[in-house]
Write an enzyme that holds these catalytic residues in place. Structure first.
Site, mmCIF file in Angstrom:
data_model
loop_
_atom_site.group_PDB
_atom_site.id
_atom_site.type_symbol
_atom_site.label_atom_id
_atom_site.label_comp_id
_atom_site.label_asym_id
_atom_site.label_seq_id
_atom_site.Cartn_x
_atom_site.Cartn_y
_atom_site.Cartn_z
ATOM 1 N N HIS A 192 -20.190 -40.776 -94.446
ATOM 2 C CA HIS A 192 -18.815 -41.570 -94.695
ATOM 3 C C HIS A 192 -17.792 -41.386 -93.860
ATOM 4 O O HIS A 192 -16.845 -40.567 -93.773
ATOM 5 C CB HIS A 192 -18.314 -40.843 -96.222
ATOM 6 C CG HIS A 192 -19.056 -41.108 -97.197
ATOM 7 N ND1 HIS A 192 -18.591 -42.263 -98.217
ATOM 8 C CD2 HIS A 192 -20.130 -40.723 -97.809
ATOM 9 C CE1 HIS A 192 -19.654 -42.298 -99.137
ATOM 10 N NE2 HIS A 192 -20.495 -41.242 -98.952
ATOM 11 N N CYS B 232 -23.112 -45.580 -96.918
ATOM 12 C CA CYS B 232 -23.812 -44.884 -98.134
ATOM 13 C C CYS B 232 -24.438 -45.966 -99.155
ATOM 14 O O CYS B 232 -25.277 -46.897 -98.790
ATOM 15 C CB CYS B 232 -22.799 -43.773 -98.614
ATOM 16 S SG CYS B 232 -23.900 -42.526 -99.281
ATOM 17 N N GLU C 297 -15.222 -42.783 -93.215
ATOM 18 C CA GLU C 297 -13.807 -43.138 -93.919
ATOM 19 C C GLU C 297 -13.285 -41.737 -94.538
ATOM 20 O O GLU C 297 -11.890 -41.707 -94.578
ATOM 21 C CB GLU C 297 -13.749 -44.079 -95.129
ATOM 22 C CG GLU C 297 -14.640 -43.551 -96.273
ATOM 23 C CD GLU C 297 -16.052 -43.802 -96.251
ATOM 24 O OE1 GLU C 297 -16.579 -43.712 -94.950
ATOM 25 O OE2 GLU C 297 -16.552 -43.603 -97.278
HETATM 26 N N1 GLN Z 1 -26.203 -42.060 -104.376
HETATM 27 C C1 GLN Z 1 -25.699 -43.163 -104.236
HETATM 28 C C2 GLN Z 1 -26.631 -44.384 -104.654
HETATM 29 O O1 GLN Z 1 -27.519 -44.107 -104.239
HETATM 30 C C3 GLN Z 1 -24.950 -43.420 -102.770
HETATM 31 C C4 GLN Z 1 -23.834 -42.157 -102.642
HETATM 32 C C5 GLN Z 1 -22.729 -42.584 -101.805
HETATM 33 O O2 GLN Z 1 -22.257 -43.828 -101.421
HETATM 34 N N2 GLN Z 1 -21.889 -41.471 -101.543
HETATM 35 O O3 GLN Z 1 -25.942 -45.510 -104.616
#
Ligand code: GLN
Length: 186
Positions: free
Chosen positions: A165, A76, A167
Site C-alpha cells: 500500500h 493490493c 498510499e
Molecule cells: N485480502 C484482500 C483481498 O483478498 C486484499 C487486502 C488489501 O487490499 N489490503 O482482496
C-alpha cells in the site's frame, strides 16, 4: 490530466491525498460513466470480492473496457482485480495483467507488517495488509519492486500493480511512477 480513484470500498481516500500532493486532479469514481472523463485510474486496496460485488455486471464490463484502453494502477485488492489468474480462493478478474496472484498469502502471523523493500533498486518502506503474492509473472511483465525475493510491484504496458500500500506511506515515488505512466500515454 485527471486521475480517477475507484471509490466503492477500501482506502481510496489515502490514494486521493497522495495523488493530490503530486499535483494531480483527482475524482472519486463511483459510477461507470465517470470512467469516460478520466485519463488514468487507481483501484485501491480493500476486499477484492466486495469490490467485485459492488461493481455489479455493468460496472465490471465498463471497467474491463477501461483497463484495456487507459493506464490503471491497482494496489493490493486492486492488484488482485487486475490479474489474469486469482487463487485462494479462485475469483474472476479483469484479466489485463499476466500474473497468477494468491490472496492472503502471508498467513495470520504476518497479516500486516511494514517492511523495507526496493523500488527500482532504491530502498522504500512497504506497508502490507492481508497482502497477496505474485506466484507467476508472465514474460511481458516487468518487476519494478521487490521485498526480499518476492516481486511486489509490476508493470505490463499501461497496467501497474503493487501488493503493498504505497498510499499508506508518506513516500510518493510509486504514485509518481504511475503519474509518469499516465503522462507518457496522455
Ligand atoms: N485480502 C484482500 C483481498 O483478498 C486484499 C487486502 C488489501 O487490499 N489490503 O482482496
Amino acid at each position: 490530466m485527471t486521475i480517477g480513484v475507484l471509490a466503492l470500498q477500501g482506502d481510496f481516500d489515502a490514494h486521493r491525498k497522495r495523488l493530490e500532493e503530486l499535483g494531480a486532479e483527482v475524482v472519486l469514481v463511483r459510477k461507470p460513466e465517470q470512467l469516460e472523463a478520466i485519463d488514468g485510474l487507481v483501484i485501491p486496496g480493500g476486499e477484492s470480492s466486495t469490490i467485485l460485488k459492488l461493481l455489479g455486471e455493468e460496472g465490471f464490463e465498463k471497467l474491463k473496457e477501461f483497463v484495456r484502453a487507459k493506464p490503471t494502477f491497482g494496489t493490493c485488492a486492486g492488484a488482485i482485480l487486475l490479474a489474469n489468474e486469482v487463487e485462494n480462493p479462485k475469483q474472476v478478474g479483469l484479466g489485463v495483467l499476466d500474473v497468477r496472484i494468491r490472496r492472503n498469502a502471508y498467513g495470520r502471523q504476518l497479516e500486516s507488517s511494514i517492511r523495507e523493500g526496493k523500488l527500482n533498486s532504491a530502498p522504500i518502506e512497504m506497508v502490507f495488509i492481508r497482502a497477496p503474492k505474485f506466484e507467476r509473472i508472465g514474460p511481458g511483465v516487468e518487476v519494478i519492486a521487490t521485498e526480499g525475493k518476492d516481486p511486489v510491484a509490476v508493470r505490463q504496458g499501461r497496467v501497474m500493480a503493487a501488493t503493498f500500500h504505497p498510499e499508506l506511506s508518506t513516500d510518493t515515488r510509486v504514485h509518481q511512477a504511475f503519474l509518469d505512466l499516465v503522462s507518457a500515454t496522455f
